[in-house]
Design a protein around this motif. Sequence first.
Motif, short mmCIF file in Angstrom:
data_model
loop_
_atom_site.label_atom_id
_atom_site.label_comp_id
_atom_site.label_asym_id
_atom_site.label_seq_id
_atom_site.Cartn_x
_atom_site.Cartn_y
_atom_site.Cartn_z
N VAL A 17 13.55 -1.81 10.23
CA VAL A 17 12.25 -1.13 10.30
C VAL A 17 11.35 -1.63 9.18
N ILE A 18 10.09 -1.87 9.52
CA ILE A 18 9.05 -2.20 8.53
C ILE A 18 7.99 -1.11 8.62
N ILE A 19 7.77 -0.38 7.54
CA ILE A 19 6.71 0.64 7.52
C ILE A 19 5.48 0.00 6.91
N TYR A 20 4.38 0.07 7.62
CA TYR A 20 3.26 -0.84 7.38
C TYR A 20 2.54 -0.64 6.05
N ASN A 21 1.99 0.50 5.78
CA ASN A 21 1.20 0.65 4.55
C ASN A 21 1.30 2.09 4.03
N VAL A 22 2.25 2.29 3.12
CA VAL A 22 2.51 3.65 2.61
C VAL A 22 1.78 3.81 1.27
N ASN A 23 0.45 3.79 1.33
CA ASN A 23 -0.31 4.05 0.10
C ASN A 23 -0.79 5.49 0.07
N ASP A 24 -1.45 5.87 -1.00
CA ASP A 24 -1.81 7.28 -1.18
C ASP A 24 -2.95 7.73 -0.26
N GLU A 25 -3.61 6.77 0.39
CA GLU A 25 -4.63 7.15 1.37
C GLU A 25 -4.01 7.42 2.74
N ASN A 26 -3.01 6.63 3.06
CA ASN A 26 -2.38 6.74 4.37
C ASN A 26 -1.41 7.92 4.44
N SER A 28 19.91 -0.65 9.48
CA SER A 28 20.47 -1.58 8.49
C SER A 28 19.48 -2.02 7.42
N LYS A 29 18.22 -2.22 7.80
CA LYS A 29 17.22 -2.74 6.87
C LYS A 29 15.93 -1.94 6.96
N LEU A 30 15.36 -1.66 5.79
CA LEU A 30 14.08 -0.95 5.72
C LEU A 30 13.19 -1.63 4.70
N ASP A 31 11.98 -2.04 5.13
CA ASP A 31 10.98 -2.59 4.24
C ASP A 31 9.75 -1.70 4.27
N ILE A 32 9.31 -1.26 3.10
CA ILE A 32 8.12 -0.41 3.00
C ILE A 32 7.06 -1.16 2.20
N PHE A 33 5.93 -1.43 2.84
CA PHE A 33 4.83 -2.12 2.16
C PHE A 33 3.73 -1.12 1.81
N PHE A 34 2.98 -1.44 0.76
CA PHE A 34 1.82 -0.62 0.42
C PHE A 34 0.79 -1.48 -0.32
N THR A 35 -0.47 -1.09 -0.18
CA THR A 35 -1.54 -1.71 -0.95
C THR A 35 -2.15 -0.65 -1.86
N GLY A 36 -2.73 -1.10 -2.96
CA GLY A 36 -3.36 -0.14 -3.88
C GLY A 36 -2.31 0.74 -4.53
N LYS A 37 -2.55 2.06 -4.50
CA LYS A 37 -1.64 3.00 -5.14
C LYS A 37 -0.59 3.48 -4.14
N LYS A 38 0.66 3.34 -4.53
CA LYS A 38 1.76 3.80 -3.67
C LYS A 38 1.68 5.31 -3.48
N SER A 39 1.98 5.78 -2.26
CA SER A 39 1.96 7.22 -1.98
C SER A 39 2.90 7.94 -2.94
N GLU A 40 2.42 9.05 -3.50
CA GLU A 40 3.27 9.81 -4.43
C GLU A 40 4.47 10.43 -3.72
N VAL A 41 4.43 10.49 -2.40
CA VAL A 41 5.57 10.99 -1.63
C VAL A 41 6.77 10.07 -1.80
N LEU A 42 6.51 8.78 -2.08
CA LEU A 42 7.60 7.80 -2.26
C LEU A 42 8.16 7.80 -3.68
N ASN A 43 7.46 8.39 -4.62
CA ASN A 43 7.89 8.33 -6.02
C ASN A 43 9.08 9.25 -6.30
#
Length: 741
Positions: free
Chosen positions: A697-706, A726-741
Amino acid sequence: MDEKEFLREKQKLKEVCEKLETEEKSFENSLAKTSNNYDKESYVRAHLEYLGHKKLLDLKKIKKKPYFARVDFKAENEEKEKLYIGKLSVLDSNSQEPIIIDWRAPISNLYYDGRVGKSSYESPSGKVEGEISLKRQYFIENQVLEKYSDIDLKANDELLQVALEEKADDRLKNIVATIQGEQNSIIRADINKALIVQGVAGSGKTTIALHRIAYLIYNCDKEFDPEDFMIIAPNKFFLNYISNVLPDLGVENVKQYTFEDLAYEIIGKKLKISDSNEKLVTIVNKEFDEINNGDVETIINESKLKSSINFKKIVDRYLKQLEENYIPKKDFVLDNVRVMRYENINKLFVENYKDLDFQKRINEVKKHIFSKIKNNKDTIIETITAKRSLRIKNMLKDKTLTEEEKKEKRVEIFEETEDLLNKIYKDDLRVVDFYFNEIKKKDCLEYYKDFIENYIYNKLENKVIANYLVKNTMKNLSKNEVTFEDLAPIIYIHYRIYGTKIKSRLRHIIVDEAQDYGEFQFSVLKTILKSNSMTILGDIAQGVHSYRGIENWKKFIDIEFPEGDAIYTTLEKTYRTTRDIMYKANEVIDKLPEFEKQFIVKGEPVIDKKDSIHIIEKNNEEEIIYSCIQKVKEYLKSGYKSIAIIGKDMNECKRINKKLKGLDFEVKLIQSKDSEYHAGISIVPSYLAKGLEFDSVIIYNVNDENYKNNILDIKLLYVAITRAMSKLDIFFTGKKSEVLN
């Protein structure tokens, strides 16, 4: 493995395969004889042929892997038995001794729950005590024994680990061999009580539901037919998924519906139903419904209300008012002969037959009136004919009429009563129809319009919600369109007035993704079922439709099963995702406020793979797109068959899809209207990914706006993360969502 024991097991497998070959030929010969010995039109012949073909099909299904386990068990005062367990049972046609025992048979529970040493199982005749001396698992491919493994408790055993290594599209092929203890107890739970299961993502809720059906049909075959079971699934993807699994479990003809399909089936007509995901997107993006002056909070509250038990109570009061005014307010009279007073007819309708739908009540009341007519037939006929004679006598005295007019009038008077008298003479039930024909026939949508337009507003204290509900619902109904939340009241109104179009009986309902259904929806299902025999599986953490669904299992149980006719249990182990991926999902869901977390269970992963998750910052979306392309190529090269790029909503997914056009691999954009998923590379919105699983799975853009730190965004991200095996890639632009921190 012991070499001599391995050779003995190889020989045993060879003998079983030869016996299966013999059984197959025996059934083929038996089928040929059946065709010759019975007439072509014979029901017996047709039934025997059906059974023979089914058995042949079953034998062909299991011949490559006849069994997956063995249990050596000695019951008290009995000889030791070597029990070979497989997907289906096979008896020796000559000796009637079991060659293979079905995994659903009571004795097979020794494999799933028993330990080496003292053990027991529940047989139809009672508890059987004894001792297990051996539990063994087999790795068989194309009738070849590759190895075996002796086990005690069947937990994170070797066979399970091998199964979990399989790609997403192969996962279910050997699931019966790897059913775990907590799953097994759910599969074999009491059918007479409601079973509520809160299971983490990847705990096998859907597969457990399907195996529970297979188990119940096998063990209750004298009480239930497959047609007595109904599965309610959230979307067409699920229906497609389970329709491929059930036949492999030896189960066919189980009713499979979405809630929307069920509405069509019950009311007998198609409804234009708006896409419920559009409402979800409105809520996610905090958009305003300017046409109806509804803000997001009002939209949510209207949905909550329509799905609540309180809304059902208001509908009940409306139906009570309808019921009290349903019967024509006049006595039943035949040609001026009163047969029955209105008060007595209405009492029959309102009180005596209150447990039936309105239409069935009318039929019973008709019979009641008709029996009155039959009991007094002679008197009624005598009275009608006497009145007719008197009318003719008076007419003949009328000096204003010519002789020709008197002849015509006489014929007219005779014809007025002839049809009525013929029906009475012939005991024709239609003699009472004219009375009930005065009832205005409306369909359930017309009644619902009446309820919304003329009844509901004054019953609601909150006039903001009342105003929005009436305006919004009437606007939709004017276009012959309804929302998902309208379905329960519409089904309920139709069921109470006209009954159901479902022809066969229903004995058990299984609801998957249950957290997305509200109290009213479940109340409707219970009303149709007429019992509490339900299996309800869900995950509050994945409740992205919580504005209309279940947020609290305790409250739900108190409302729907107040008599204690429910068993609540949890599934905490996840067999889908790796340890690192599940831990990240747990961190995300832990961001929910305390009141939301009380019924959420954190997943305990059993798969431990390193380097399975990467969270990567990119400067812009073009860089994310480039990285997505590289990742897809990498995973295709590694042999992954199912890859998903998950966007927040459909708008984002359409942008991704546009940018990936024209590449050297095919990409499929999954939309609400789609009904099938055939692996490959998919672009899917977070809310449509629920219930699916992918190798990577690739999650497209997990930034703080999205993805903001709110309940809905947290749940959507949790759903997206837990799709990965088996595999997970999480991309983000700008500020990463605080939910991921």
